[in-house]
Design an enzyme around this catalytic site. Structure first.
Site, PDB file in Angstrom:
ATOM      1  CB  SER A  25      -0.299   7.400   0.748  1.00 30.28           C
ATOM      2  OG  SER A  25      -1.277   8.404   0.725  1.00 30.28           O
ATOM      3  N   PRO A  49       0.853  -1.189   0.000  1.00 32.47           N
ATOM      4  CG  PRO A  49       0.104  -0.942   2.200  1.00 32.47           C
ATOM      5  CD  PRO A  49       0.868  -1.870   1.304  1.00 32.47           C
ATOM      6  NE  ARG A  83      11.510   2.715  -1.364  1.00 33.70           N
ATOM      7  CZ  ARG A  83      12.734   2.807  -0.870  1.00 33.70           C
ATOM      8  NH1 ARG A  83      13.444   3.901  -1.076  1.00 33.70           N
ATOM      9  NH2 ARG A  83      13.258   1.817  -0.184  1.00 33.70           N
ATOM     10  CD  GLN A 110      -1.735   0.332   5.202  1.00 31.94           C
ATOM     11  OE1 GLN A 110      -1.509   1.446   4.778  1.00 31.94           O
ATOM     12  NE2 GLN A 110      -0.781  -0.579   5.422  1.00 31.94           N
ATOM     13  CB  CYS A 144       2.714   5.457   7.290  1.00 31.75           C
ATOM     14  SG  CYS A 144       2.950   6.956   6.302  1.00 31.75           S
ATOM     15  CG  ASN A 165       7.890  -3.731   2.538  1.00 31.03           C
ATOM     16  OD1 ASN A 165       7.568  -2.722   3.146  1.00 31.03           O
ATOM     17  ND2 ASN A 165       8.082  -3.715   1.236  1.00 31.03           N
ATOM     18  N   GLY A 166      10.991  -4.331   1.948  1.00 36.96           N
ATOM     19  CA  GLY A 166      12.107  -3.399   2.012  1.00 36.96           C
ATOM     20  C   GLY A 166      13.198  -3.716   1.013  1.00 36.96           C
ATOM     21  CG  ASP A 167      16.055  -1.588   0.407  1.00 35.46           C
ATOM     22  OD1 ASP A 167      15.309  -0.625   0.133  1.00 35.46           O
ATOM     23  OD2 ASP A 167      16.975  -1.518   1.245  1.00 35.46           O
TER      24      ASP A 167
END
Length: 341
Positions: free
Chosen positions: A34, A32, A240, A85, A115, A215-217
């Site tokens: 924003s 998710p 991303r 979410q 967040c 999650n992450g990279d």
């Protein structure tokens, strides 16, 4: 066999996994985000094979207050399962918003405790909740009690390096009825700086038995397999790395191939049209600019800064789209040649 032993082998990204009574078609989840994962983006990601897509963060109190933006973010338009979410700082509003979401088609409710944005944490929502686990648990309990659908939780490792409390909160959340937990391998104070700590996520794996998402990279298939190996997670979440590539989750899951130059240009054109239809011409044009920027950044390396700025700031939708599509069709071909070399 100890339940934890089930996580010693790296799961196949293309295989389904379950959360409660629901089955997800593969193990690559679109995060998710924003301002990014609105309905048009989610529809494309879903069509190209993401295992699960999640709405933009929906503010709980605003949803209960009937805010139009919250209702826009809530829409699913046939995506099944539909995961919403919610964010908030008060148990009452989280519970009421969860009821509204479930009554309007949500199959899963995810709680935002990750967040890092100042405007969110300044209101004591998002990752700020990790600073007060007892208060965070009150929101979790209220959400779980409010609905019959699975409730999940997304958070970071902690507020800062001196308060790594994700394992503590994860265990308490599981005990309260949360059925899946996602961990971004950074603290809030890191924002998106540095490198995500995939090994640190394993501490959460050691204390929970419900599905864990790391999650992450995560940008490549190798990244996805490595984060699963190091964290012991059941699935991965990408954020991303999908910007400017709504098909990317499907590629990582092995369901589709990366499109060629012409295919990318066609997707950009379709995405642009979907945004204008969803938001209306004026608002859609403004919302689409950041997506055009990501597409151009990835697939039009030959484009001069002045040319890119002209496309990005154009107030004529047809002009902006035609310029972007032409640049991307040419540039993606250059990227293909470079990758093949």
């Amino acid at each position: 066999m100890c339940p934890k032993d089930n996580h010693l082998q790296i799961p196949d990204l293309s295989s389904p996994f379950r959360v409660g009574r629901l089955s997800f078609r593969n193990r690559v989840v679109l995060a998710p985000m924003s301002g990014v994962t609105d309905l048009p983006f989610r529809q494309l990601a879903w069509r190209f094979g993401a295992g699960l897509v999640v709405t933009e963060m929906v503010a709980s109190r605003e949803l209960v207050g009937n805010a139009s933006e919250s209702w826009s973010r809530l829409k699913s338009s046939g995506i099944d399962p539909h995961m919403v979410q919610l964010a908030g700082r008060e148990a009452y509003w989280m519970g009421e918003a969860a009821k509204i979401a479930a009554d309007n088609g949500a199959d899963v409710i995810d709680i935002n405790m990750g967040c890092p944005a100042k405007k969110v944490t300044g209101g004591y929502s998002g990752s700020a909740l990790m600073r007060d686990p007892d208060h965070a648990l009150s929101l979790i309990e209220a959400t779980v009690k409010a609905v019959d659908v699975p409730v999940t939780l997304k958070m970071r490792l902690g507020w800062d390096e001196n308060s790594i409390n994700a394992p503590l909160i994860a265990k308490r959340a599981q005990d309260a009825g949360v059925q899946m937990i996602t961990i971004h391998g950074r603290t809030r104070m890191q924002f998106y700086n540095g490198t995500a700590d995939w090994d640190a996520i394993r501490a959460v794996r050691e204390v929970i038995s419900v599905p864990l998402v790391a999650n992450g990279d995560v940008a490549t298939r190798d990244d996805a397999n490595e984060i699963l190996r190091r964290s012991g997670a059941d699935a991965v979440m990408i954020g991303r790395s999908s910007q400017g590539r709504p098909w990317h989750a499907g590629v990582l899951a092995g369901g589709v191939e990366h499109p060629d130059a012409r295919g990318i240009a066609d997707i950009v054109s379709e995405h642009y049209g979907m945004m204008l239809d969803f938001y209306g011409a004026d608002i859609g044009l403004r919302h689409a600019r950041k997506h055009l920027g990501w597409y151009l950044g990835r697939f039009a390396p030959q484009l001069a800064a002045q040319e890119k700025a002209a496309i990005m700031t154009s107030t004529a939708a047809a002009t902006a789209l035609s310029g972007a599509v032409a640049a991307i069709a040419a540039g993606a071909g250059l990227v293909e040649q470079k990758d093949a070399a």
